[in-house]
Design an enzyme around this catalytic site. Structure first.
Site, PDB file in Angstrom:
ATOM      1  N   ASN A  89      -7.929 -16.686   0.344  1.00 39.76           N
ATOM      2  CA  ASN A  89      -7.029 -17.824   0.205  1.00 39.76           C
ATOM      3  C   ASN A  89      -7.743 -19.093   0.615  1.00 39.76           C
ATOM      4  OD1 ASN A  89      -4.806 -16.387  -0.677  1.00 39.76           O
ATOM      5  ND2 ASN A  89      -3.892 -16.180   1.353  1.00 39.76           N
ATOM      6  N   ARG A 136      -4.108 -11.287  -3.612  1.00 40.27           N
ATOM      7  CA  ARG A 136      -5.394 -10.814  -3.088  1.00 40.27           C
ATOM      8  C   ARG A 136      -5.505  -9.283  -3.151  1.00 40.27           C
ATOM      9  NH1 ARG A 136      -5.801 -13.311   2.697  1.00 40.27           N
ATOM     10  NH2 ARG A 136      -3.590 -12.755   2.569  1.00 40.27           N
TER      11      ARG A 136
END
Length: 772
Positions: free
Chosen positions: A49, A31
């Site tokens: 996520n 990320r």
């Protein structure tokens, strides 16, 4: 995805693209990587996520979006791995900024759960810097290192679903967590001395003796004084003792009930490792890798400092590892000498993972307990590998490797595979993947069976698996088989040696036709005998037993597994018949006259003397005949003795080639002339080491000869016998010279620790056996 694929209709216009990404993309800095990449291209959107991976949306000028898509796959770095990207052009929202959005939990779990990672160099530098706020902090970590699988409760991987939820970040750590320039940007395990886990030193009765730095100092002094320390590491407790101190090592062996099996050793640095063993470039790379496994190395005879001889008695190899957590680094830097670092358990029991368990089960072994308050949710032992012919073969898949994700296009309906009885591990299969869980152990004790049940629960929960089918070994007496039958699901019983071959095929991404050479100690055969010297021919949807070693009887059944002298009598009786009892040889001399009478009756009547074609038991027989091992205190001890003897040989003694005959369409490899010549040569004074080397040559000759007769080009070597470096190297080389393509295990354990992978593969294929 490459630029110019046509995904974007008009590069001159603003576009918004949604990406659904699967792979190793949680707990690996993916990320933050996507965030920095998007910002660098001036794109808006978000990344989050999900239960199945990562959801990502980007919006901006068409050319910038397409550059982002190309760079995403090109610039991603391990341990992050992108398996699949599903792109979709969606409506514009006008979003100009990019963010890391809160995780979503609605999807069915399918994310790759990351293994635990060894401490990175950046964190180590911080820990050793007196000016850094994490100076000497034993739980320093970042996005690139530290615990993952051992602390996760559920996916998606966020702090709230890990053991770190018990530690609220301080302001300084929270600032790092939200700083895109920090390598702790969205690092869910971020902590420091002010807000993170803390050390405690306890006595054997659980009393607190010291905390934090003082706990570490006193633990180090205890090791200097020859005491045994139980240390709570990344995935469970380890038992540590000064590896130079013979008396201390003896005490550990006595308390742990481990009389001879070699202990693993932790060296404080790669320089110290080089001083203890010969380390090749490939072996060093593994020692210093994020996996940081135990690597089997050849010991130096001039080792400095010298290890106590009882660390690995009669073994020219040493299982060596380097510090892999901040706590290990700090302790080893303070000590300056190598330590035994063995699993925190009694022999036959699973790893202890929490303080209560450790104090209960290890209080009679350890003098002191160096522990901490970060929970271990999934116990994970140390991984073990051996570099053979320049390539690693994983012998125990655990910390750093497990959960191990493998590709299998046949996996559709969800399957749970329970492995065998020895070296147990669990696997799950679905959505074109098989995931092998960590090593659990042998399923003999109540404690290990409980750990096995916990492993089943954790693997099915983490991967959201509701199995349509449960796969297990075909042996009716295994605990894992009983567990499978009690689940009330469709049970698929995989033939033991076929599962070995299939696991090697998955490991090497192979499909049929393949010839599998499956050699091990014990496996249930479809004819009711014990197999273990098998050649299995696999097609696309069928398999057959193409060849095997000549069977012989094992007097005493399971007792012969622990006593190579019994396997030797069985083999010699197949060679000499009743004349055996009038001979002079090591195996007979190892029994009393009364015992010989009982054994003779067993062999002549076939009572409590099952037949076996096992290559492992043939190794045992040779070990006994050569006087190398009559009783084994651990699995594989006799076979290891034969390998070590062969390595000492000045020249391999030439033994007669295998006699191969055909019986009902199956080739049979007769070893009796080989064994007879070996006996004659031994009695004539030939060195046992030279005969051990000749025995290895004979085995390789048998593999090549049978492969030629069967004529399948791709040959896979599988089963516990191929942990033997000499056998594996020579078999690969000779097969290649004969025009075959040899394959062996790399990531999946070659022994029973890899069975679950093969069982999952079998359940997805349901190969049918060809009868001849």
């Amino acid at each position: 995805m490459e630029p110019g694929t046509g995904l974007l209709a008009d590069d001159a216009q603003r576009q918004r693209v949604r990406l659904t990404i699967a792979g190793a993309v949680q707990g690996v800095g993916f990320r933050p990587f996507a965030y920095r990449l998007a910002v660098s291209e001036g794109l808006g959107g978000f990344v989050r996520n999900t239960g199945s991976g990562v959801a990502l949306e980007v919006e901006g000028e068409g050319e910038a979006v397409e550059r982002f898509l190309a760079r995403l796959e090109r610039e991603v770095r391990p341990p992050a791995v992108i398996d699949r990207i599903a792109p979709e052009t969606i409506a514009l929202t006008g979003q100009r900024d990019f963010s890391i959005a809160p995780s979503s939990t609605g999807e069915a779990p399918g994310v790759v759960v990351q293994p635990d990672l060894a401490m990175c160099e950046d964190c180590r530098a911080e820990m050793n810097d007196p000016a850094n706020r994490r100076y000497r902090y034993p739980f320093t970590s970042c996005m690139h290192c530290g615990p993952r699988f051992s602390i996760i409760e559920a996916v998606p991987y966020d702090r709230a679903r890990t053991a770190m939820r018990h530690f609220a970040m301080c302001n300084a750590c929270r600032a790092e967590y939200h700083d895109p320039a920090s390598r702790r940007f969205h690092a869910e395990i971020n902590a420091c001395p002010d807000c993170g886990p803390r050390l405690t030193l306890r006595s054997a009765d659980g009393a607190t003796l010291a905390e934090q730095g003082a706990a570490l100092e006193q633990a180090a002094q205890a090791l200097r004084d020859g005491q045994i320390l139980a240390l709570k590491g990344l995935g469970g407790f380890q038992l540590l003792v000064d590896a130079r101190n013979e008396a201390a090592v003896t005490r550990l062996r006595q308390r742990k009930h481990r009389p001879a099996k070699p202990f693993a050793v932790m060296a404080g640095s790669i320089a110290q490792a080089h001083a203890l063993a010969y380390v090749s470039r490939a072996e060093r790379q593994w020692l210093e890798s994020p996996v940081a496994p135990i690597v089997l190395l050849h010991s130096r005879t001039d080792a400095s400092p010298s290890l106590a001889p009882n660390v690995a008695s009669a073994n020219p190899n040493i299982g060596l590892m380097l510090p892999y957590t901040p706590l290990h680094h700090l302790l080893m830097d303070m000590l300056g000498f190598p330590v035994v670092a063995t699993s925190g358990n009694r022999s036959g029991e699973p790893l202890a993972a929490n303080d209560e368990e450790a104090l209960s089960r290890l209080s009679g072994i350890a003098d002191l307990f160096l522990t901490h308050d970060r929970p271990i949710l999934h116990p994970v032992d140390d991984s073990v590998l051996r570099v053979i012919a320049g390539k690693a073969t994983v012998l125990r898949s655990a910390r750093g490797f497990a959960p191990l994700v493998l590709t299998d296009p046949h996996q559709t309906a969800p399957v749970l595979a329970l492995g065998g009885h020895m070296k147990s591990s669990v696997a799950v299969g679905q959505a074109e993947t098989i995931v092998l869980g960590p090593h659990v152990g042998d399923l003999d004790s109540v404690e290990t069976r409980a750990a096995f049940s916990s492993s089943i629960a954790s693997m099915t929960a983490l991967y959201g698996l509701e199995p349509a089918r449960v796969a297990c070994d075909a042996h009716p007496g295994y605990h894992s088989t009983h567990v499978a039958q009690a689940m009330g699901r469709d049970v698929c019983k995989a033939p033991h040696h076929l599962a070995h071959v299939l696991s090697a095929m998955i490991d090497n991404d192979l499909s049929g036709p393949v010839l599998g050479v499956a050699w091990d100690g014990t496996g249930h055969g479809s004819d009711g005998t014990i197999w273990g010297g098998e050649f299995l021919a696999l097609g696309e949807d069928t398999y057959r037993r193409a060849a095997h070693l000549l069977p012989f009887r094992l007097p005493g059944g399971d007792a012969a597994i622990r006593e190579p002298r019994r396997a030797a009598l069985g083999a010699l009786h197949a060679l000499y018949g009743d004349a055996l009892w009038d001979m002079e040889c090591e195996p007979l001399a190892a029994f009393t006259g009364q015992e010989r009478g009982v054994l003779r009756t067993m062999l002549e009547r076939g009572t409590n003397a099952p037949l076996t074609s096992s290559a492992g038991r043939l190794f045992d027989a040779v070990a006994s005949i050569l006087g190398l091992c009559q009783r084994a205190s651990f699995e594989g001890e006799a076979a290891m003795a034969v390998e070590f003897a062969s390595d000492r040989a000045s020249a391999a003694f030439a033994l007669p080639p295998p006699l191969v005959s055909e019986e009902e369409g199956v080739l049979r490899i007769d070893w009796r002339s080989m064994l007879g010549t070996l006996m004659e040569a031994l009695q004539a004074g030939t060195d046992a080491d030279d005969l051990a080397a000749g025995f290895h040559d004979w085995l390789v000759c048998a593999i090549v000869d049978v492969s030629r007769r069967i004529g399948i080009e791709r040959v896979v070597l599988t089963g516990g016998c191929f942990q033997n470096a000499r056998l594996t190297e020579q078999a690969e080389a000779q097969l290649r010279a004969a025009g075959f393509q040899p394959f062996r295990h790399l990531r999946v354990p070659t022994g029973d620790g890899g069975l679950a992978v093969g069982q999952a593969a079998f359940a997805a294929r349901m190969l049918t056996e060809e009868k001849r």
